[in-house]
Design an enzyme around this catalytic site. Structure first.
Site, PDB file in Angstrom:
ATOM      1  N   ARG A 120       0.845  -1.199   0.000  1.00  0.00           N
ATOM      2  CA  ARG A 120       0.000   0.000   0.000  1.00  0.00           C
ATOM      3  C   ARG A 120       0.871   1.237   0.000  1.00  0.00           C
ATOM      4  O   ARG A 120       1.043   1.907   1.016  1.00  0.00           O
ATOM      5  CB  ARG A 120      -0.957  -0.041   1.184  1.00  0.00           C
ATOM      6  N   ASP A 128      -3.926  -2.065  -6.495  1.00  0.00           N
ATOM      7  CA  ASP A 128      -4.399  -2.504  -5.180  1.00  0.00           C
ATOM      8  C   ASP A 128      -5.805  -3.100  -5.282  1.00  0.00           C
ATOM      9  O   ASP A 128      -6.813  -2.411  -5.115  1.00  0.00           O
ATOM     10  CB  ASP A 128      -4.371  -1.319  -4.215  1.00  0.00           C
ATOM     11  N   SER A 131      -8.173  -2.987  -2.128  1.00  0.00           N
ATOM     12  CA  SER A 131      -8.919  -1.737  -1.957  1.00  0.00           C
ATOM     13  C   SER A 131     -10.077  -1.642  -2.937  1.00  0.00           C
ATOM     14  O   SER A 131     -11.192  -1.254  -2.567  1.00  0.00           O
ATOM     15  CB  SER A 131      -7.980  -0.534  -2.129  1.00  0.00           C
TER      16      SER A 131
END
Length: 385
Positions: A120, A128, A131
């Site tokens: 991250r 990502d 997310s």
């Protein structure tokens, strides 16, 4: 080089690891793309759309012909074992819970990249997938709660009387939690939230929620609850018990409770006991987004709705499963971009050659050259023997 996009095998999984848009992106990198027939059907992406983007549509992927395999769910051990040495795989791997699959990837000499391991950091945000899929899950959790809640979410003032807004409590203010807060606010609910990370207070406020501050007494413990990668660190048992005691009255006052706390690679922390749920009013709804990793709510069962008896009726406890897959089109759109962006980082002149000096590539690599590169997973495999 040949990139294959698999048709997901897990029952109920409707996402796909590529879309026609990302096929165009991969083709522009000089890569050939083969998509299994109907791989995108569950997400609304037809074979014809993939073909129009330049992909070859095949009845079944031939493992021996692939240089790269893109997938959503972790590969089954038999699938991993069938890949030839040097094949690159990219997708979720769930290394903490899918150790046989990890072992098979290593034994087959596959260079596998687990999207759970993408660091991250700013330059990796477009890769990502945790997310992006949490964004979908947080939104979905509120919709599932609203469908089961027997009253309105927003305030209504009518000639027949005033209907107060629902009170929604969100535990965990990561991506999923913040999305849940924002969605509940847009539906008109009064929203409060808690997270053990003090820095989350401003983020909760930015989404329109009221942050609940708890005094967890950090005199004899590390006051920082911030773990690696922006995730929360699991509390010690004494502080966890105090957290539950302090949360109890807030849970009892909520009409809808949504729990989202998860720690990658570990069982979800217990935030809400059966006794706390029993203190809620009849008709209340609890949605546990962490049900698949053990649950934040005691007694939750992934994929099931349970009725918890309380005075005057019951509370509905929802063990949400495959939340992102329940919205497969947009979930796939986001996931496929994450995958394509990670693959692009490793591609030059039409060749996929991972550069392990790159911090994103190195951190997200699970297996390579017959060994498990992720230290925690390697240790777990040793214990698993």
């Amino acid at each position: 080089m040949q990139v294959g996009v698999r048709r997901e095998q897990r029952a109920g999984e409707r996402r796909v690891a590529a879309t026609p848009e990302t096929v165009l992106q991969l083709r522009a990198l000089g890569l050939d793309v083969a998509v299994e027939s109907n791989a995108g059907a569950g997400a609304g992406y037809a074979d014809a759309a993939f073909a129009a983007a330049g992909a070859s549509i095949v009845p079944e992927l031939i493992a021996e012909s692939l240089d790269v395999l893109l997938h959503v769910r972790p590969l089954e051990p038999e699938t991993a074992a069938g890949l030839r040495p040097g094949t690159v795989s990219i997708g979720f791997a769930s290394p903490a819970s899918e150790l046989p699959g990890v072992r098979a990837l290593a034994a087959a000499g596959v260079t596998s990249f687990a999207l759970e391991l993408v660091p991250r950091i700013s330059r990796a945000q477009s890769m990502d997938a945790l997310s992006s899929q949490s964004l979908v899950s947080g939104y979905r959790a509120v919709l599932e709660a609203a469908l089961r809640y027997p009253r309105f979410f927003p305030l209504y003032m009518t000639a027949a009387g005033t209907i107060p807004p629902a009170r929604v409590l969100v535990l965990g203010a990561g991506v999923a939690g913040l999305q849940a807060i924002g969605t509940a606010k847009r539906l008109g609910a009064r929203v409060s939230a808690n997270d053990i990370r003090a820095a989350s207070a401003d983020e909760v406020a930015s989404m329109g929620g009221t942050f609940i501050h708890l005094d967890l007494d950090t005199r004899t413990a590390d006051p920082s609850a911030e773990g690696s990668g922006g995730y929360a660190r699991e509390l010690g048992e004494d502080r966890a018990k105090r957290q539950r005691a302090l949360l109890a009255p807030h849970v009892a006052a909520a009409d809808v409770l949504i729990t989202t706390a998860a720690i990658p690679g570990r069982a979800a922390p217990l935030l809400v006991t059966t006794e706390m749920v029993a203190g809620m009013r009849a008709g209340s709804v609890v949605v546990d987004l962490a049900a698949e990793s053990g649950g934040n709510v005691e007694g939750v069962i992934a994929g099931r709705d349970l009725q918890i008896p309380v005075d005057g009726g019951s509370v509905t406890l929802v063990g949400l499963q495959d939340a992102a897959s329940a919205m497969p089109s947009d979930a796939s759109r986001l996931f496929a971009k994450n995958v394509a962006n990670l693959l692009a980082l490793m591609t030059a002149d039409g060749k996929v050659v991972p550069d392990f000096d790159d911090e994103v590539v190195a951190a997200s690599c699970l297996t390579h050259g017959g060994s498990v590169r992720h230290a925690a997973t390697a240790e777990a495999l040793e214990a698993f023997k």
